[in-house]
Design an enzyme around this catalytic site. Structure first.
Site, mmCIF file in Angstrom:
data_model
loop_
_atom_site.group_PDB
_atom_site.id
_atom_site.type_symbol
_atom_site.label_atom_id
_atom_site.label_comp_id
_atom_site.label_asym_id
_atom_site.label_seq_id
_atom_site.Cartn_x
_atom_site.Cartn_y
_atom_site.Cartn_z
ATOM 1 N N HIS A 26 18.016 17.020 -63.410
ATOM 2 C CA HIS A 26 19.394 16.512 -63.460
ATOM 3 C C HIS A 26 19.803 16.287 -64.906
ATOM 4 C CE1 HIS A 26 23.017 14.530 -61.734
ATOM 5 N NE2 HIS A 26 23.031 13.973 -62.944
ATOM 6 N N CYS A 27 20.588 17.212 -65.413
ATOM 7 C CA CYS A 27 21.130 17.071 -66.762
ATOM 8 C C CYS A 27 22.437 17.863 -66.805
ATOM 9 C CB CYS A 27 20.135 17.575 -67.804
ATOM 10 S SG CYS A 27 19.469 19.190 -67.425
ATOM 11 N N TYR A 44 37.171 11.346 -67.859
ATOM 12 C CA TYR A 44 36.620 10.869 -69.134
ATOM 13 C C TYR A 44 36.462 12.061 -70.060
ATOM 14 C CZ TYR A 44 32.071 12.754 -67.616
ATOM 15 O OH TYR A 44 31.053 13.580 -67.209
ATOM 16 N N TYR A 152 26.964 12.758 -54.417
ATOM 17 C CA TYR A 152 26.912 11.584 -55.294
ATOM 18 C C TYR A 152 27.802 10.493 -54.716
ATOM 19 C CZ TYR A 152 26.765 9.085 -59.853
ATOM 20 O OH TYR A 152 26.560 8.167 -60.868
ATOM 21 N N HIS A 176 20.868 10.057 -58.056
ATOM 22 C CA HIS A 176 20.630 8.704 -58.575
ATOM 23 C C HIS A 176 20.310 7.660 -57.494
ATOM 24 C CE1 HIS A 176 21.998 10.661 -62.103
ATOM 25 N NE2 HIS A 176 23.285 10.379 -62.037
ATOM 26 N N ASP A 244 19.201 12.974 -66.781
ATOM 27 C CA ASP A 244 20.647 12.697 -66.773
ATOM 28 C C ASP A 244 21.249 12.811 -68.179
ATOM 29 O OD1 ASP A 244 23.144 12.283 -65.741
ATOM 30 O OD2 ASP A 244 22.937 10.117 -65.540
ATOM 31 N N ASN A 249 29.492 8.176 -69.762
ATOM 32 C CA ASN A 249 30.013 6.924 -69.180
ATOM 33 C C ASN A 249 29.059 5.741 -69.253
ATOM 34 O OD1 ASN A 249 32.420 8.259 -68.290
ATOM 35 N ND2 ASN A 249 31.206 9.159 -66.645
HETATM 36 C C1 0GY Z 1 25.785 11.734 -63.902
HETATM 37 C C2 0GY Z 1 26.626 10.659 -63.585
HETATM 38 C C3 0GY Z 1 27.871 10.484 -63.992
HETATM 39 C C4 0GY Z 1 28.803 11.497 -64.330
HETATM 40 C C5 0GY Z 1 28.864 12.690 -63.740
HETATM 41 O O1 0GY Z 1 29.917 14.626 -63.141
HETATM 42 C C6 0GY Z 1 29.941 13.658 -63.881
HETATM 43 O O2 0GY Z 1 30.832 13.451 -64.681
HETATM 44 O O3 0GY Z 1 27.904 13.077 -62.926
HETATM 45 C C7 0GY Z 1 28.326 9.114 -63.955
HETATM 46 O O4 0GY Z 1 29.196 8.751 -64.764
HETATM 47 O O5 0GY Z 1 27.801 8.330 -63.116
HETATM 48 O O6 0GY Z 1 25.183 12.303 -62.991
HETATM 49 O O7 0GY Z 1 25.659 12.097 -65.051
#
Ligand code: 0GY
Length: 289
Positions: A26-27, A44, A152, A176, A244, A249
């Protein structure tokens, strides 16, 4: 604007040595914006985080492969993720975010580039809401390619999301650990209901990722260990791990990817658990075809 100007530029060298062939499952890559602009509808705007930086981190931490998840800031334009995969010498696979109208031809092209799943995001701070029926329509399309769906959501949504998870025709991967509330503890009704869902639905994998998001405290995020450990011990063949990186964020601090890597033996203490978590499980999902 982003809360931080960049990811951690000088991570510590982890003491933990991942097994041969380990996958960071997961990255993300962000831009670079000058080449791969962020989506107008994004919630964002992150700093740039290129494929070169990702591959350098992979080597530094002792991993061999990456699973790159399309981040919401790139919307449904998967070009940056695809560019990273096709320039990875076969060492990266991906998870896409797609429009409901996508056709099989486009999905097949993405499959050739290395995509193996689509992500359904239920976090209002990241995306506008999409009805369950719309996501189910996408799931039916990707099922024909043998892809899985990545979902998610955060723990309080579990009751409303459970029927949706039951209806999904694909293998499912939850991001997560679905953000458990660490203050409630592993014995809470909420986390026990989560474990029951995993018991009942054998198609579900869980990413034991994101301690820096889940923890109520600071690194090394010890309050998250019992949650990850409970999942790994009970479902060793259905867990994945990832950094990650580059950590969008984050509001309180920017995590050190070396510290995150050193949490792996706390989540998965035995060599057999580590082999399943870091090699066998992600290889089954992402590199079996
Ligand atoms: C993550 C979690 C986040 C963001 C995203 O797609 C995304 O923008 O997944 C988060 O802010 O919780 O997996 O990196």
């Amino acid at each position: 604007m982003a809360d931080f100007d960049s990811y951690c530029l000088n991570p510590s060298k982890p003491k933990f040595k991942p097994p041969a062939g380990a996958v960071d499952a997961h990255c993300h890559v962000f831009g670079p914006a000058a080449k791969f602009p962020f989506a107008p509808e994004r919630k964002y705007t992150p700093y740039d985080a290129s494929k070169e930086d990702l591959f350098r981190l992979r080597d530094f931490l002792g991993f061999q492969r990456n699973v790159i998840v399309q981040a919401s800031c790139h919307g449904t334009d998967n070009t940056a993720t695809i560019d990273a995969m096709v320039n990875s010498k076969g060492m990266a696979r991906g998870v896409a975010v797609v429009k409901p109208t996508i056709d099989i031809g486009e999905l097949k092209d993405m499959d050739k580039a290395g995509m193996r799943g689509v992500r359904f995001n239920f976090l209002p701070r990241l995306v506008d809401a999409t009805p369950h029926e719309v996501y189910l329509g996408v799931a039916k399309k990707v099922e024909t390619l043998g892809w899985h769906t990545v979902v998610y959501f955060e723990a309080p949504s579990l009751p409303t999301i459970t029927p949706f998870l039951k209806a999904l025709p694909t293998t499912i991967v939850l991001d997560h650990m679905s953000i458990p509330d660490v203050k409630k503890g592993v014995d809470s009704a909420e986390f026990q209901a989560y474990l029951r869902l995993l018991d009942e639905n054998k198609k579900i994998y869980v990413k034991v990722t994101g301690p820096e998001r889940i923890s109520a405290g600071a690194a090394p995020y010890d309050d998250v260990i019992p949650f990850a450990r409970a999942i790994v011990e009970r479902f060793p063949d259905r867990v994945l791990w990832g950094t990650d990186w580059p950590h969008p964020n984050m509001t309180t601090h920017m995590p050190d990817d070396g510290v995150l890597t050193d949490m792996i033996p706390k989540f998965a203490p035995t060599a057999a658990q580590q082999q399943a978590l870091l090699v066998d499980n992600p290889m089954r999902l992402y590199w079996s075809n």
